[in-house]
Scaffold this motif. Sequence first.
Motif, short mmCIF file in Angstrom:
data_model
loop_
_atom_site.label_atom_id
_atom_site.label_comp_id
_atom_site.label_asym_id
_atom_site.label_seq_id
_atom_site.Cartn_x
_atom_site.Cartn_y
_atom_site.Cartn_z
N ILE A 147 0.89 -1.24 0.05
CA ILE A 147 0.11 -0.06 -0.15
C ILE A 147 0.89 1.15 -0.15
CG2 ILE A 147 -1.87 1.30 1.37
CD1 ILE A 147 -2.47 -1.35 2.43
N SER A 148 0.54 1.95 -0.97
CA SER A 148 1.44 3.42 -1.03
C SER A 148 0.80 4.51 0.07
CB SER A 148 1.30 3.90 -2.44
OG SER A 148 0.01 4.22 -3.03
N ALA A 149 -0.17 4.81 -0.11
CA ALA A 149 -0.77 5.71 0.79
C ALA A 149 -0.75 5.36 2.24
CB ALA A 149 -1.97 6.18 0.34
N GLU A 150 -0.08 6.21 3.26
CA GLU A 150 -0.34 6.10 4.72
C GLU A 150 -1.75 5.92 5.13
OE1 GLU A 150 2.19 8.52 6.69
OE2 GLU A 150 4.03 7.83 6.03
N ASP A 151 -2.47 6.78 4.83
CA ASP A 151 -3.87 6.83 5.20
C ASP A 151 -4.43 5.46 4.96
OD1 ASP A 151 -3.75 9.09 6.59
OD2 ASP A 151 -4.65 10.28 4.95
N GLU A 152 -4.47 4.89 3.94
CA GLU A 152 -4.84 3.70 3.32
C GLU A 152 -4.17 2.46 4.12
OE1 GLU A 152 -5.39 0.89 -0.52
OE2 GLU A 152 -4.43 2.83 -0.87
N GLY A 171 -8.75 1.63 17.94
CA GLY A 171 -8.07 2.91 17.46
C GLY A 171 -6.51 2.80 17.09
N LEU A 172 -5.96 3.42 15.80
CA LEU A 172 -4.74 3.55 15.61
C LEU A 172 -4.17 4.91 15.69
CD1 LEU A 172 -2.51 1.91 14.43
CD2 LEU A 172 -3.13 2.31 12.21
N PHE A 173 -3.18 4.93 16.89
CA PHE A 173 -2.92 6.41 16.92
C PHE A 173 -1.28 6.34 16.46
CE2 PHE A 173 -5.91 5.79 20.06
CZ PHE A 173 -6.48 7.07 20.28
N VAL A 174 -0.95 7.49 15.70
CA VAL A 174 0.19 7.50 14.95
C VAL A 174 0.80 9.20 15.13
CG1 VAL A 174 1.62 7.52 12.89
CG2 VAL A 174 -0.62 6.00 13.18
N SER A 179 6.98 15.27 15.83
CA SER A 179 5.70 15.65 16.94
C SER A 179 5.90 14.73 18.21
CB SER A 179 4.41 15.23 16.04
OG SER A 179 3.36 15.55 17.26
N ASP A 180 5.27 15.32 19.29
CA ASP A 180 5.20 14.68 20.49
C ASP A 180 3.80 14.24 20.85
OD1 ASP A 180 4.32 17.06 20.97
OD2 ASP A 180 5.69 17.65 22.53
N THR A 181 3.07 14.08 19.92
CA THR A 181 1.71 13.73 20.15
C THR A 181 1.22 12.51 19.11
OG1 THR A 181 0.91 15.98 20.71
CG2 THR A 181 -0.79 14.49 20.18
N LEU A 182 0.53 11.60 19.65
CA LEU A 182 0.13 10.36 19.17
C LEU A 182 -1.63 10.89 18.87
CD1 LEU A 182 1.25 7.69 21.41
CD2 LEU A 182 2.20 8.30 19.11
N THR A 183 -1.65 11.15 17.48
CA THR A 183 -3.00 11.38 16.89
C THR A 183 -3.75 10.42 16.27
OG1 THR A 183 -2.15 13.65 16.35
CG2 THR A 183 -4.13 13.09 15.35
N LEU A 184 -5.05 10.01 16.75
CA LEU A 184 -5.83 9.19 15.91
C LEU A 184 -6.26 9.40 14.50
CD1 LEU A 184 -7.80 6.79 16.74
CD2 LEU A 184 -9.78 8.41 16.66
N ARG A 185 -5.49 8.26 13.87
CA ARG A 185 -5.47 8.39 12.40
C ARG A 185 -6.37 7.38 11.43
NH1 ARG A 185 -0.82 10.41 10.02
NH2 ARG A 185 -2.03 10.07 8.12
N ALA A 186 -7.08 6.45 12.37
CA ALA A 186 -7.85 5.62 11.98
C ALA A 186 -8.62 4.76 13.18
CB ALA A 186 -7.58 4.62 11.06
N GLY A 187 -9.80 4.45 13.02
CA GLY A 187 -10.80 4.18 14.25
C GLY A 187 -11.85 3.31 13.64
N ALA A 188 -12.38 2.24 14.56
CA ALA A 188 -13.57 1.38 14.34
C ALA A 188 -14.41 1.37 15.49
CB ALA A 188 -13.18 0.07 13.76
N GLY A 189 -15.67 1.84 15.41
CA GLY A 189 -16.54 1.89 16.55
C GLY A 189 -16.18 2.97 17.51
N LEU A 256 6.22 5.01 17.31
CA LEU A 256 5.70 5.86 15.94
C LEU A 256 4.19 5.57 16.33
CD1 LEU A 256 7.92 4.37 13.14
CD2 LEU A 256 7.98 6.48 14.44
N GLY A 257 3.60 4.80 17.08
CA GLY A 257 2.16 4.85 17.15
C GLY A 257 1.73 3.62 18.33
N LEU A 258 0.45 3.62 18.45
CA LEU A 258 -0.29 2.65 19.02
C LEU A 258 -1.29 2.21 18.69
CD1 LEU A 258 -0.15 4.60 22.89
CD2 LEU A 258 1.47 2.72 22.03
N LEU A 259 -1.66 0.69 18.69
CA LEU A 259 -2.83 0.16 18.53
C LEU A 259 -3.62 -0.12 19.27
CD1 LEU A 259 -4.48 -0.97 15.96
CD2 LEU A 259 -3.13 -3.29 16.16
#
Length: 492
Positions: A147-152, A171-174, A179-189, A256-259
Amino acid sequence: YIFIATLVGFPGGATNFPLWYDIHIPPVGNGLIFLYLVIVALIISRYQLPLATYDFVHAAVYIGMAGTLAVFAVLMYAVVSSLLDVNLTSGDLLNGFLLAMMISLFFLWAVPRMKTGADRVVERTYLRKRRGQSDRLKNLAQQICAISAEDEIFETTVREVSAAMDVSHLGLFVRAEFSDTLTLRAGAGWERGGFTLRALPTDSVLARKVTQQQAPLVFDGAENELMTEEQAEIDRLRINLPFEAVFPILTEGVLLGLLVLGPRGDRESYTDRDIALLEAICLQIAITLRARQLERRANQAEKLISLGTLAAGLAHELRNPLVSIRTFTALMAEQGGDAEFRREFHTVVERDVRRIGNIIDHVSAFAENNQVKFTAVRVDEVIAAVYDIARPEFVRSGVRFVAPDAGLPSVSGNYGQLLQVFLNLFQNAIHALAGRPDGCVEVRAQVLAGKRGMGLGLAIVKRIIEGHRGAITVTSKPGHGTTFFVHLPCLP
């Protein structure tokens, strides 16, 4: 060697047959059999026959284990017989030992096979659903690389993990670069659960703990050894966001992130196999994100280098039309009343202003950021624009340029990135051909029925072309030149 050993060993064993008929011969057979064993040992040690070595070792281990069990059984048999005042002869003990050894060998051989058969039955019945979940997660780890696009990547990961693990919310926080903040990039429910958490600081207890132990946190009440204040902070966080597992996306010790996974729909706990698969997925995401970061840095560095090279060419390209405009402007006071002069002035100024605008557009497209959009791009127009930019280098180096034929079909791509591709290829060619009397850069194009499938600049070129779902190959022969083949998919 096997043939020789057979020729030696068979006569040695055959010397036993005359003894059945009371024909006494010298005991040469013992020496031949010993020699046979020596040759066989030489074969195994010299050629390391894996199957024979495995069989010998396997048999020795089985016999050793069976003998140990048999000795223990005979001792128990002797103790019980002594307590019951039963006298045992040496023959009884020997028979008991042999019987116990045979029974032990049977169970050592049969039990693993019975266990394998039972596991197979359980896997085909009770664990069929889990096997499907595992296969789905394994396929996800392979998909991430393609997959080429990170959001995908994030959306696909959330969708597949949520379906495979049957979690109520995920939730997938990246963390963005620098940056010093983990931001929600994708989530279910997330919306269904009414969760408002959209960011986590990198110094939160979750981030600190998983980074420290380089392993996931599974909150099942048995596997966590948290300090009181850490547990209290996590409990406060779980009030508004109930989760049961947190998997780190780590590489080179950098988070780099949290699942974050919520409770499973069937209330099952996370097994060791589930944890291992999810860790593998998070590791694959971390490696992919890290590689993309390094690519972006290299891409920006390459752009800065290339833009520096463009500066001299831009100065020359902009100077020519500006000189023309300035010359006609100076003559306007003297010949402004001449209608022919005014028409020529209008034509020259319009042409040169359009040329300046094209140069600026090309450079702007070349320097735009990595968040690119694909549109219909004419390759011959890209080549012409690159040649306009690199023309001063061609002139200074004495290298000829042969353009492709016009009328090529459009391809789906990004104008600025393709501009960078061919500019890098041109500059490499100019540097290699500078000073040669026969130096020539020729571009030819051909529409094929199908697609077939290197300094820093060429590495960037390769990445960009692959990002366009194309391919780049090269052939080179000393004294005959070098040819780069750039394959791009045409628009239907």
